[in-house]
Design an enzyme around this catalytic site. Sequence first.
Site, short mmCIF file in Angstrom:
data_model
loop_
_atom_site.label_atom_id
_atom_site.label_comp_id
_atom_site.label_asym_id
_atom_site.label_seq_id
_atom_site.Cartn_x
_atom_site.Cartn_y
_atom_site.Cartn_z
N ASP A 126 40.50 31.46 49.31
CA ASP A 126 40.09 31.09 50.66
C ASP A 126 38.72 30.42 50.69
OD1 ASP A 126 42.47 32.28 51.53
OD2 ASP A 126 41.51 34.24 51.60
N LYS A 145 39.93 25.30 49.65
CA LYS A 145 40.56 24.36 48.72
C LYS A 145 41.39 23.32 49.47
CE LYS A 145 42.48 27.89 46.72
NZ LYS A 145 41.74 29.03 47.31
N ALA A 154 49.60 31.74 49.13
CA ALA A 154 48.44 30.92 49.49
C ALA A 154 48.45 30.61 50.98
CB ALA A 154 48.48 29.61 48.70
N GLY A 155 47.28 30.33 51.50
CA GLY A 155 47.16 29.87 52.88
C GLY A 155 46.03 28.87 52.92
N HIS A 156 46.35 27.60 53.07
CA HIS A 156 45.34 26.55 53.05
C HIS A 156 45.28 25.90 54.43
CE1 HIS A 156 46.07 26.09 48.42
NE2 HIS A 156 45.66 27.28 48.77
N ARG A 214 62.42 36.79 31.49
CA ARG A 214 63.56 35.89 31.20
C ARG A 214 64.82 36.23 31.99
NH1 ARG A 214 62.15 36.52 24.96
NH2 ARG A 214 62.07 38.62 25.79
N GLN A 224 44.97 30.31 45.19
CA GLN A 224 44.24 31.51 44.74
C GLN A 224 42.91 31.08 44.09
OE1 GLN A 224 47.95 31.56 43.88
NE2 GLN A 224 47.92 32.24 45.99
N THR A 268 46.50 38.10 41.21
CA THR A 268 47.85 37.59 41.47
C THR A 268 48.53 37.47 40.11
OG1 THR A 268 49.11 35.98 42.73
CG2 THR A 268 47.24 35.12 41.44
N ARG A 316 39.16 39.55 56.12
CA ARG A 316 38.66 39.37 54.75
C ARG A 316 37.40 40.20 54.55
NH1 ARG A 316 39.38 32.88 55.33
NH2 ARG A 316 41.62 32.78 54.93
N LYS A 338 31.50 25.90 54.00
CA LYS A 338 31.07 26.86 55.03
C LYS A 338 29.57 27.14 55.03
CE LYS A 338 35.02 29.17 56.53
NZ LYS A 338 35.80 30.35 56.77
N ASP A 368 27.57 25.93 57.03
CA ASP A 368 27.22 26.05 58.45
C ASP A 368 27.24 27.50 58.93
OD1 ASP A 368 30.04 25.36 57.83
OD2 ASP A 368 30.38 25.93 59.93
N GLY A 398 30.50 21.49 52.73
CA GLY A 398 31.21 21.56 53.99
C GLY A 398 30.30 22.14 55.06
N GLY A 453 31.50 22.37 58.38
CA GLY A 453 32.39 22.68 59.51
C GLY A 453 33.81 22.49 59.04
P1 GDP Z 1 41.85 27.90 50.93
O1 GDP Z 1 42.87 28.97 50.80
O2 GDP Z 1 40.91 27.85 49.78
O3 GDP Z 1 42.44 26.53 51.22
O4 GDP Z 1 40.96 28.30 52.19
P2 GDP Z 1 41.51 28.81 53.62
O5 GDP Z 1 42.12 27.66 54.34
O6 GDP Z 1 42.33 30.04 53.46
O7 GDP Z 1 40.15 29.30 54.29
C1 GDP Z 1 39.12 28.42 54.52
C2 GDP Z 1 38.85 28.36 56.04
O8 GDP Z 1 37.58 27.80 56.26
C3 GDP Z 1 39.81 27.49 56.81
O9 GDP Z 1 40.02 28.06 58.07
C4 GDP Z 1 39.10 26.14 56.93
O10 GDP Z 1 39.47 25.41 58.08
C5 GDP Z 1 37.67 26.61 57.04
N1 GDP Z 1 36.68 25.71 56.44
C6 GDP Z 1 36.77 24.96 55.32
N2 GDP Z 1 35.60 24.35 55.06
C7 GDP Z 1 34.75 24.74 56.03
C8 GDP Z 1 33.36 24.49 56.31
O11 GDP Z 1 32.68 23.78 55.57
N3 GDP Z 1 32.83 25.11 57.41
C9 GDP Z 1 33.55 25.90 58.23
N4 GDP Z 1 32.95 26.48 59.28
N5 GDP Z 1 34.85 26.16 58.00
C10 GDP Z 1 35.43 25.61 56.92
P1 IMO Z 2 44.57 31.00 48.72
O1 IMO Z 2 45.30 29.92 47.95
C1 IMO Z 2 43.12 35.09 48.91
C2 IMO Z 2 45.46 38.13 46.78
C3 IMO Z 2 46.17 39.17 47.62
C4 IMO Z 2 46.13 40.35 46.68
C5 IMO Z 2 46.35 39.70 45.32
C6 IMO Z 2 47.78 39.75 44.82
O2 IMO Z 2 44.76 30.91 50.19
O3 IMO Z 2 43.15 31.08 48.30
P2 IMO Z 2 49.98 38.45 45.52
O4 IMO Z 2 50.72 38.39 46.83
O5 IMO Z 2 49.55 37.12 45.01
O6 IMO Z 2 50.75 39.23 44.48
O7 IMO Z 2 48.66 39.33 45.83
O8 IMO Z 2 45.93 38.35 45.46
N1 IMO Z 2 45.77 36.72 47.13
C7 IMO Z 2 44.94 35.91 47.79
N2 IMO Z 2 43.73 36.14 48.33
N3 IMO Z 2 43.65 33.84 48.96
C8 IMO Z 2 44.85 33.59 48.39
O9 IMO Z 2 45.35 32.35 48.29
C9 IMO Z 2 45.57 34.66 47.80
N4 IMO Z 2 46.76 34.75 47.19
C10 IMO Z 2 46.87 36.02 46.76
O10 IMO Z 2 45.48 39.42 48.83
O11 IMO Z 2 44.85 40.92 46.68
MG MG Z 3 43.57 30.63 51.83
#
Ligand code: GDP
Ligand code: IMO
Ligand code: MG
Length: 428
Positions: free
Chosen positions: A13, A16, A39-41, A142, A223, A238, A304, A330, A332, A412, A414
């Site tokens: 998080d 990326k 993942a959650g991007h 396997r 991750q 993970t 988080r 982040k 900011d 970054g 914002g």
């Molecule tokens: P990822 O999993 O690494 O792609 O990151 P996430 O999307 O899970 O979490 C990053 C969060 O921060 C998202 O809600 C983005 O929109 C936000 N974000 C990314 N860069 C910046 C930044 O420079 N400043 C702020 N305030 N938010 C940011």
């Molecule tokens: P992004 O790509 C943050 C964490 C889970 C748990 C551990 C194992 O958004 O950065 P899993 O479901 O993979 O077996 O869980 O890894 N985890 C993450 N934490 N960002 C992620 O992805 C994650 N993907 C898995 O919370 O602790």
């Molecule tokens: Mg994420």
Amino acid sequence: MTGIVVIGTQWGDEGKGKATDQLGDRVDYVVRYSGGNNAGHTVVVGDETYALHLLPSGILSPRATPVIGNGVVVDLDVLFSEIDALTARGVAADRLLVSANAHVIAPYHQVLDKVTERFLGHRRIGTTGRGVGPAYADKVNRVGIRVQDLLDPKILSQKVEAALEQKNQLLVKVYNRPAIDAEEVCQRLLAQAERVRPLVTDVARVLNQALDAGQVVLFEGAQAHHLDVDFGTYPYVTSSNPVAAGACIGAGVGPTRIDRVIGIAKAYTTRVGEGPFPGELLDQVGEGLRQAGGEYGTTTGRPRRCGWFDALVVEQAVKVNAVTDLFLTKLDVLTGYDRVPVVVAYDIDGLRHDTMPMTQTEFHHAQPVYEQLEGWSEDISGCRRFDQLPPACQRYVRRLEELTGARISGIGVGPGREQVIMLHDLLA
Ligand code: GDP
Ligand code: IMO
Ligand code: MG
């Protein structure tokens, strides 16, 4: 300059998705190489916010071909619903390529993920419950199902039966759960086969050809380094290799293809799920960071865990991944503090450590040692050049460079696509 890997340097998080999106217009392929829909991007483009779990963030850039590599575990229901949701919002997803060798997350993987977590009790990992771990376990064991198996119903049914033989014993006898019907699983997977068929590709061949032709391929990590099954805080990790080297294995390109490794680092630290986190702030200060940064999981909505920037954590990732550039996100969020502490060492049983300790036992005992940096109060979200940042903020960035051993090439300020300060061209 052709092969670029984007990785998380902390516990995920870091932003990326946003960093990948920055480069999307200048790359030919954007490839997910590990993980699944754990993942959650989040990417913010104008007024639109996109949360991508399985598809690479590069899908938002019309020029880039999105690719799912062999190292990814694919939940086809999630894949199709993400494609449909994007299509409904006017984002074309029809150019997506999916590796024939990628493994499939089957319904029983999700069941197993949840029951094993429950079984572990206080020793649970805090997984996302998406079936990712069990799917990778089957791959290594396997008995996994690959995307290509969906194209051969006879093979599929044999493989699903073999996979379920042992699992059903476990489910019924150990976990006291109903057995899963192999035929039903096959029907469900076969129903998805026709839709995935046109996307299935020999991804390694396509990417190598592209690289031969001088095209730019960006490998989008999911991750992060400290969630890596080999390098992370095992067992609180993970089940894949999010490290930069994972791009080679998870997409089918040789190590000499990688020209740049861009490490994404949040200006403070967060972690979701269980596991050690020496600088975790369990007080109002941590809550303040969570609120200011909107630190709630994109995938599970869990709050988080938050702490100040831990330089040892990022330094380790910089070394092991040969990070060429850091993208600091982040920044900011840190506006408004008199002092901004940074973890510069650990005290482990009375001994000072300037780098991460070798063993997990030591890491569990680590107490953070802080350096207090001067804060700033000015809103920096409108800054687009480094010299527009308040002097204390500039010093914060420069100090992080010294502590982590990597140059910071992007910042970054914002969530918006345009809210960045570039110090060096990431593709030059
Ligand atoms: P990822 O999993 O690494 O792609 O990151 P996430 O999307 O899970 O979490 C990053 C969060 O921060 C998202 O809600 C983005 O929109 C936000 N974000 C990314 N860069 C910046 C930044 O420079 N400043 C702020 N305030 N938010 C940011
Ligand atoms: P992004 O790509 C943050 C964490 C889970 C748990 C551990 C194992 O958004 O950065 P899993 O479901 O993979 O077996 O869980 O890894 N985890 C993450 N934490 N960002 C992620 O992805 C994650 N993907 C898995 O919370 O602790
Ligand atoms: Mg994420």
